[in-house]
Design a protein around this motif. Structure first.
Motif, short mmCIF file in Angstrom:
data_model
loop_
_atom_site.label_atom_id
_atom_site.label_comp_id
_atom_site.label_asym_id
_atom_site.label_seq_id
_atom_site.Cartn_x
_atom_site.Cartn_y
_atom_site.Cartn_z
N GLU A 1 0.83 -1.20 0.00
CA GLU A 1 0.00 0.00 0.00
C GLU A 1 0.86 1.25 0.00
OE1 GLU A 1 -2.45 2.01 3.43
OE2 GLU A 1 -3.63 0.36 2.58
N SER A 2 1.91 1.29 0.83
CA SER A 2 2.81 2.45 0.86
C SER A 2 4.17 2.04 1.36
CB SER A 2 2.24 3.56 1.75
OG SER A 2 2.20 3.15 3.10
N VAL A 3 5.19 2.78 0.91
CA VAL A 3 6.57 2.51 1.31
C VAL A 3 7.32 3.83 1.42
CG1 VAL A 3 7.30 2.19 -1.08
CG2 VAL A 3 8.68 1.20 0.75
N ALA A 4 8.24 3.92 2.36
CA ALA A 4 9.11 5.09 2.52
C ALA A 4 10.51 4.60 2.86
CB ALA A 4 8.58 6.02 3.62
N LEU A 5 11.51 5.11 2.12
CA LEU A 5 12.89 4.66 2.30
C LEU A 5 13.84 5.85 2.29
CD1 LEU A 5 12.97 1.68 -0.25
CD2 LEU A 5 12.75 1.49 2.22
N ASN A 6 14.92 5.72 3.05
CA ASN A 6 16.08 6.61 2.93
C ASN A 6 17.31 5.78 3.27
OD1 ASN A 6 16.74 6.81 5.86
ND2 ASN A 6 14.76 7.86 5.97
N PRO A 7 18.52 6.31 3.12
CA PRO A 7 19.71 5.48 3.34
C PRO A 7 19.82 4.87 4.74
CG PRO A 7 20.30 7.47 2.17
CD PRO A 7 18.88 7.64 2.61
N LYS A 8 19.09 5.41 5.71
CA LYS A 8 19.24 4.95 7.08
C LYS A 8 18.01 4.22 7.64
CE LYS A 8 23.41 6.35 7.82
NZ LYS A 8 24.50 5.36 8.07
#
Length: 883
Positions: free
Chosen positions: A365-372
């Motif tokens: 449904e939803s995803v959020a990513l960053n390097p950490k």
């Protein structure tokens, strides 16, 4: 005025006059002769309405210009055709134009140009021969309409209503060859209806471009395939994918184009749509490294839509509302050689409605990513339909979150350090691969993977290997410091967990014959707790007997609680179990075996050998079974109901239960049992063996007292058709030693007033004569101090269990005690007596049949009155069923 000053002024005046005359003459010459001169000495024809040239500055101003190539078919030079309303050139290189045939200028202004430009052939790199380029340092175009064509007359670039200012513009054959038609330092551009065709497969169109204060805005950018997918596969069979891309709006600034490099900053792409069509071709890996470089600073992708199609046209991947911010995205020679061929300083990614469909389907449904860190909401996994059956998930998770300490590649190997992973509310099924995995594969790209904490919360998971599903309800688990490292021989990966904790309720495990349930399971590295264990048959005894090809036990087990303390590792390569104490509380075990199926021909190992076959080091220093009940039931084809042995108030202690895998440690196992036999008399047993002893010797001894003889009737009555009618077993002692071949030892039985009755096949009526014969040979009293008998030469059937051998030892002791040491001769006498009785019964049956025949004969002859005979009177009372 001094004389020299006057002369100087006169000289300047004369020089100015000469220059003025020369400039006037040059302008007259240019107006009248330049077109013919250009036509004769260059590759172009030019006409114009007005032309002014300043010889001193090299500035040129012209209006109403028309230009055409002398030979439109000549592809060695740039072809020109069109009109220019106004032309202004600053610092025109007149000498280069006349003597070097090269047009160059510091500044060029074109007013309302309408030009078609045909590019020359690319440079012949073998000969190094250069074409005649057109060089301008700075160029300005107002309200232009320009079309650029390749030397093949195929349109390369076109634009309308062009407002352009470019500083240090270079447009040569070499730049075109590198897919960049122009290179420059700074620019300002505005235009409409852009068209660019970089190759034979794609075209790029743009509705409008506008530049304000160094910020460029592009409307309706499109990368359009020029071929259908079928045509693309036909003409380019080695290409792996066809791409279609559109961006309704994008903005950026600080664009720099170099020969092999594109760089820009502050790019903002609004609602782009990317579609990739996979062809199914296997692309060849090129060893040639790309010289092309990309340097993008502060890139934003807003509300993007991505779709990737399989070769059959179905969707492989789709995603909507993707957002991406990247700081310093780089692609160059160094990054192209890495596992991830791009570099970045930082990024932030988010997306919704992500779907992947293959042998494993994934929906997010939803995803959020960053390097950490990363976070996923409402992920759903389901088995796909393509390919062979592989490990697949049919599950849904409400929330997955993780934090990363380190993510890098060292020599193209992954070095990953994850601080923590949270997985919340997983509900579904994990299906295992039907085929065994190849355990000889190498470690792949993994150098080191460490997950310092994994938390699984509030989940319901079923593990299904195709036959025996394993269900975890209300599952909560924590794993601390999980490590994946290549094995020293590079054959696969080693798996280690420093610590773990697991709880689950209503745990269920279903097999072919059983349903196993646990009310509560708590597990960590040092303690196990199981509440309300139950292992219940799924089928009836009658159906079980029909389903098994050879005889086999059917279990019905339960226990209120099982606990274990100690230290164990069941996850890593070096597995072991070292439990200090295991306690089983209030167990109830009902074991049923039928003798109706065929005997199992497999050789049965003794317990010492079975423990020795355990592959991992295992030691349980103390195992206690407390306050339990053990029931053993067995039936035969002749028995009317199962024979039954009951051991209640069962307490057992096992010391040093081990697998003989730890050097220097004792391998002797000691077992003590205290219970109530048949709920009537106490029974104690001592049993020991050495797991490391390859001869598998054992010793077992025990004692029971004050057992009413009738207490064993539930077991002997169905099989022996014998029942004890009176008497007491005051004391029974046994002491046996043995090995896989058999056992020997002593047996002592103290009993009083023992009497038995022999039953018919229905176990109902007493057979008086046989009962009398049996009691004649039976010792009803043993006396106060009975002598022990020797049990010897008891051979073991290797296809039978240890307890079958043990029972045969007890059986021989009973026979020698109750019948006598010459038990074989006594048994023969009993058999002879029984045989005589059977013969007499047969004679009686024959006489009765003869009388019956005579009666029928008399009735036939008309004798209606029954004739009485001596024999008839004797046997009339015997016409009832046999005794």
């Amino acid at each position: 005025m001094r004389k020299w000053v006057r002369r100087l002024l006169i000289s300047f005046g004369i020089l100015a006059g000469i220059l003025l005359a020369a400039n006037f003459g040059l302008n007259i010459w240019l107006k009248t002769q330049l077109p013919d001169y250009i036509k004769k000495n260059t590759d172009y024809k030019i006409s114009y309405k007005t032309l002014d040239v300043d010889l001193g500055t090299g500035n040129i101003f012209a209006t109403g210009i028309s230009v055409n190539s002398k030979d439109p078919q000549n592809t060695d030079v740039i072809g020109l055709q069109g009109t220019i309303d106004t032309l202004k050139i600053s610092r025109f290189g007149i000498y280069d134009a006349v003597f070097n045939k090269r047009i160059s200028s510091s500044d060029l202004l074109l007013g309302k140009p309408n030009l078609n430009i045909i590019l020359a052939k690319p440079v012949d790199r073998k000969t190094g021969k250069k074409k005649n380029p057109v060089l301008f340092e700075n160029i300005r175009i107002n309200d232009g309409k320009i079309a650029i064509y390749r030397h093949t007359k195929q349109k390369f670039l076109s634009v309308q209503n062009l407002e352009l200012f470019v500083e240090n513009l270079q447009m040569t054959e070499e730049s075109v060859e590198d897919k960049l038609p122009v290179v420059f330092d700074r620019y300002s551009i505005k235009g409409e209806k852009f068209f660019f065709r970089p190759d034979q497969m794609y075209a790029i169109t743009i509705n409008t471009i506008n530049t304000t204060d160094g910020q460029m805005s592009v409307q309706n950018f499109k990368l359009i395939p020029l071929l259908s997918l079928a045509q693309f596969k036909r003409f380019y069979p080695q290409k792996t994918r066809l791409v279609e891309f559109s961006i309704p709006k994008m903005e950026f600034k600080d664009v720099v184009l170099d020969k092999h490099k594109v760089s820009l900053a502050n790019a903002d792409f609004q609602a782009p749509v990317l579609t990739i069509y996979n062809t199914g071709a296997k692309g060849k890996k090129s060893d040639k490294k790309s010289n092309f470089e990309v340097d993008l600073k502060n890139i934003k992708l807003n509300n993007a839509i991505v779709q990737i199609n399989k070769p059959d046209g179905n969707k492989l991947f789709s995603a909507g509302n993707l957002n991406l911010n990247i700081d310093q995205l780089m692609f160059n020679k160094e990054t192209s050689d890495q596992v991830i061929p791009i570099g970045y300083k930082d990024f932030l990614f988010s997306g919704k409605d992500i779907v992947y469909s293959n042998h494993q389907n994934i929906s997010i449904e939803s995803v959020a990513l960053n390097p950490k860190s990363g976070e996923i909401r409402n992920i759903m996994l389901s088995p796909g339909t393509s390919g062979e059956r592989k490990t697949a998930l049919g599950a849904k998770a409400d929330h997955i979150a993780f934090n990363i300490n380190k993510f890098e590649f060292l020599n193209k190997k992954l070095n990953l350090d994850i601080r923590d992973v949270l997985i919340d509310h997983v509900n579904g099924t994990i299906r295992a691969d039907a085929k065994k995995q190849d355990k000889t594969h190498g470690p792949g790209i993994i150098h080191s993977v460490i997950v310092r904490k994994i938390s699984l919360k509030n989940s319901n998971i079923i593990y299904d290997n195709g036959k025996e599903p394993l269900a975890f309800h209300y599952l909560n688990a924590t794993l601390n410091v999980l490590e994946l490292l290549p094995k020293p021989n590079q054959q696969g990966l080693s798996f280690k967990v420093k610590d773990y904790f697991l709880t689950t309720r209503n745990f269920a495990y279903k097999t072919q014959f059983y349903n196993i349930n646990l009310g509560l399971l708590k597990l960590n590295k040092n303690k196990v707790q199981i509440n309300n264990f139950a292992m219940k048959p799924l089928i009836s005894r009658a159906r079980f007997i029909k389903m098994i090809p050879v005889e086999r036990d059917l279990y019905d087990l339960k226990a209120s609680q099982i606990t274990a303390e100690g230290d164990w590792d069941v996850f890593s390569q070096n597995k072991f179990v070292n439990a200090s104490h295991v306690v089983i509380q209030s167990a109830e075990a009902d074991i049923f075996r039928s003798k109706i199926p065929k005997d199992d021909p497999k050789v049965k190992a003794l317990y010492s050998k079975m423990l020795r076959s355990v592959k991992i080091p295992m030691t349980i220093h103390n195992l206690d079974l407390k306050n339990s009940v053990l029931v053993y039931e067995e039936d035969t084809p002749e028995s009317m109901a199962p024979g039954k042995l009951t051991f209640s108030n069962f307490n057992m202690n096992v010391k040093n239960l081990n697998s003989a895998k730890i050097k220097g440690k004792s391998t002797r196992v000691d077992i003590k049992i205290n219970c109530s036999f048949m709920n009537l008399a106490p029974l104690s047993v001592n049993w020991n063996f050495d797991v490391a002893d390859q001869k598998d010797t054992f010793a077992i001894s025990g004692k029971t007292t004050n057992l009413p003889a009738s207490g064993i009737n539930p077991f002997i009555r169905p099989y022996l058709h014998v029942t004890a009618t009176a008497g007491t077993i005051q004391e029974m002692l046994f002491n046996f030693k043995g090995n896989p071949a058999g056992l020997h030892g002593t047996f002592n039985l103290k009993h009083k007033d023992l009497k038995i009755a022999v039953l018919n096949k229905n176990n109902h009526e007493k057979k008086g004569f046989l009962t009398a014969v049996a009691n004649v040979f039976l010792k009803s009293d043993s006396g106060s101090f009975p002598e022990a008998v020797t049990v010897e030469n008891v051979e073991r059937d290797p296809t039978k269990s240890f307890f079958n051998l043990f029972w045969r030892g007890i059986e021989q002791g009973l026979k020698k005690t109750l019948i006598g040491k010459n038990v074989e001769k006594t048994e023969k006498k009993v058999k002879d007596a029984v045989s005589s009785v059977k013969e007499m019964k047969q004679s009686v049956k024959e006489i009765k049949q003869e009388i019956k025949n005579k009666k029928e004969s008399s009735r036939t002859e008309g004798e209606k009155k029954e004739k009485k005979s001596f024999l008839n009177g004797v046997f009339r009372k015997k016409e009832s069923p046999e005794e």
